[in-house]
Design an enzyme around this catalytic site. Structure first.
Site, PDB file in Angstrom:
ATOM      1  N   HIS A 101      -9.145   3.624  -1.847  1.00 34.52           N
ATOM      2  CA  HIS A 101      -7.793   3.093  -1.643  1.00 34.52           C
ATOM      3  C   HIS A 101      -7.367   2.202  -2.814  1.00 34.52           C
ATOM      4  CE1 HIS A 101      -4.244   1.635   0.204  1.00 34.52           C
ATOM      5  NE2 HIS A 101      -4.750   0.693   0.977  1.00 34.52           N
ATOM      6  N   CYS A 156       0.810  -1.215   0.000  1.00 37.59           N
ATOM      7  CA  CYS A 156       0.000   0.000   0.000  1.00 37.59           C
ATOM      8  C   CYS A 156       0.841   1.261   0.000  1.00 37.59           C
ATOM      9  CB  CYS A 156      -0.929  -0.001   1.207  1.00 37.59           C
ATOM     10  SG  CYS A 156      -2.083  -1.380   1.238  1.00 37.59           S
TER      11      CYS A 156
END
Length: 408
Positions: free
Chosen positions: A353, A87
């Protein structure tokens, strides 16, 4: 003497479910906007760093994704590097671009992250997250989560990625140590969803009360659905330049200075050795390089893949005292108009996201803030901003973290 580094242009797509669009198409939209924002043309870019985490697993593009996406929109001859760092991929791409400029290797570099995570088979998307911890030691993951959060019967909980279980275990450890409450996590979530209402590029733009967040579908305790980031498609891009590159810009007065960018991995430590957490170790280095302290930060975008993540990072970065993050959120200190506004974009929980684009989207928001161009979300007088982007799981914490400090 190393080059000063500036962010000259930013761009991003709306974060959403983009049916019928792929990674290259989304990347092209973000890159074109970033170049236009900088007042540059494609020919000015001398190196590119392309962030993506899921294209290999979900579309079968196991290699040269960046070359295909960027050459497809007309970039030629320049070096292109593919970046994957869970991420934290977006921030990692930016850091590599900034380092290239800082070293004097190029005058202008491009960082772009693009993801297409919504596919017909949702189970395939959820399976991607299984690759962000040590797959050779699944028993080790179970042991770490049990040590952090104890044994919990969550058989009734809804379908979710393994990282919701990871964050939930860390959240329960925080609750046990500091007395943080589920209602305080809900306060973070409600605040970020409230911010997102004013962000036209956010995936979710619905206001929630604290009670509505608590009453939503449960995932792994103490998390409910609005406390967690959704599955998202989207792209973001940043143009980085040095002093020579800066002179080429028509609107150079809108450029934002990169005061510091640091990244790192953790250390071998006991699960409860909070003071040795990866983000805390990096924060000191970032503040020293930037010549500022946590008290100087006017606005922050933090990696709230869950509401707990925001509380944790506020504490580790020194934006509040250890154990005080939940109370700060409940008191409105981290909301727009509060002492230290956090995630005015809506954060990952509401904005979305798309893994490889997330860190660059944080920078997109902060550049808008430092330029005074964030509209209703504007933090008055913002001069210094911080982004924290982290990902993966190893040794009881994030496997990688990256911090960027920007100055107007």
């Amino acid at each position: 003497m190393s080059e000063q580094v500036w962010i000259a242009g930013v761009g991003m797509t709306r974060f959403a479910r983009h049916d019928g669009r792929g990674v290259p198409d989304l990347a092209a939209e973000a890159v074109r906007e970033a170049l236009a924002d900088a007042g540059l043309e494609r020919r000015h870019v001398e190196a590119a760093f392309f962030g993506n985490t899921t294209q290999g697993a979900l579309q079968g593009q196991l290699m040269v994704g960046g070359q295909i996406a960027l050459r497809g929109m007309g970039f030629e001859r320049i070096p292109m590097y593919n970046v994957e760092n869970a991420c934290a991929t977006g921030a990692s791409a930016l850091h590599l671009a900034a380092d290239q400029v800082r070293a004097g290797a190029v005058d202008i570099a491009l960082a772009v992250g693009s993801e297409k995570m919504n596919v017909a088979d949702r189970d395939r998307t959820m399976a991607v997250f299984e690759g962000a911890y040590d797959v050779s030691d699944p028993a080790g993951l179970t042991a770490s989560l049990t040590a952090l959060g104890g044994e919990v019967d969550d058989a009734h909980a809804g379908r979710r990625s393994v990282f919701m279980d990871i964050y939930a275990a860390m959240a329960r450890a925080h609750m046990r140590r500091f007395g943080t409450t589920q209602r305080q996590f809900a306060a973070v979530s409600a605040k970020n969803h409230r911010h997102s209402v004013h962000n036209p590029r956010a995936q979710h733009r619905k206001d929630f009360t604290v009670d509505e967040v608590l009453a939503a579908r449960a995932l792994s305790f103490p998390l409910t659905v609005p406390m967690c980031a959704p599955v998202t498609d989207g792209a973001a891009a940043v143009v980085v330049c040095g002093q020579r590159g800066l002179r080429r810009l028509v609107g150079r007065g809108r450029s934002v200075r990169v005061l510091a960018n640091v990244a790192g991995t953790g250390v071998v430590r006991a699960q409860d050795a909070w003071e040795q957490h990866i983000s805390g170790l990096l924060a000191g280095r970032a503040y020293e390089r930037a010549g500022v302290g946590p008290q100087d930060i006017d606005v922050a975008e933090l990696h709230d893949a869950t509401a707990f993540g925001e509380i944790q990072q506020c504490e580790l970065l020194g934006l509040c005292e250890p154990g005080a993050g939940g109370a700060a959120a409940e008191a409105g200190e981290t909301a727009l108009g509060g002492r230290i506004p956090v995630n005015p974009s809506g954060g990952l929980e509401a904005k979305g996201h798309p893994l490889g684009a997330t860190g660059l989207a944080q920078v997109y928001e902060l550049v808008q803030q430092l330029r005074g161009e964030a509209g209703v979300r504007q933090v008055s007088g913002a001069r210094v901003a911080l982004a924290e982007n982290s990902g993966g799981f190893y040794g009881g914490e994030e496997a990688v973290a990256a911090i960027t400090v920007l100055g107007a």
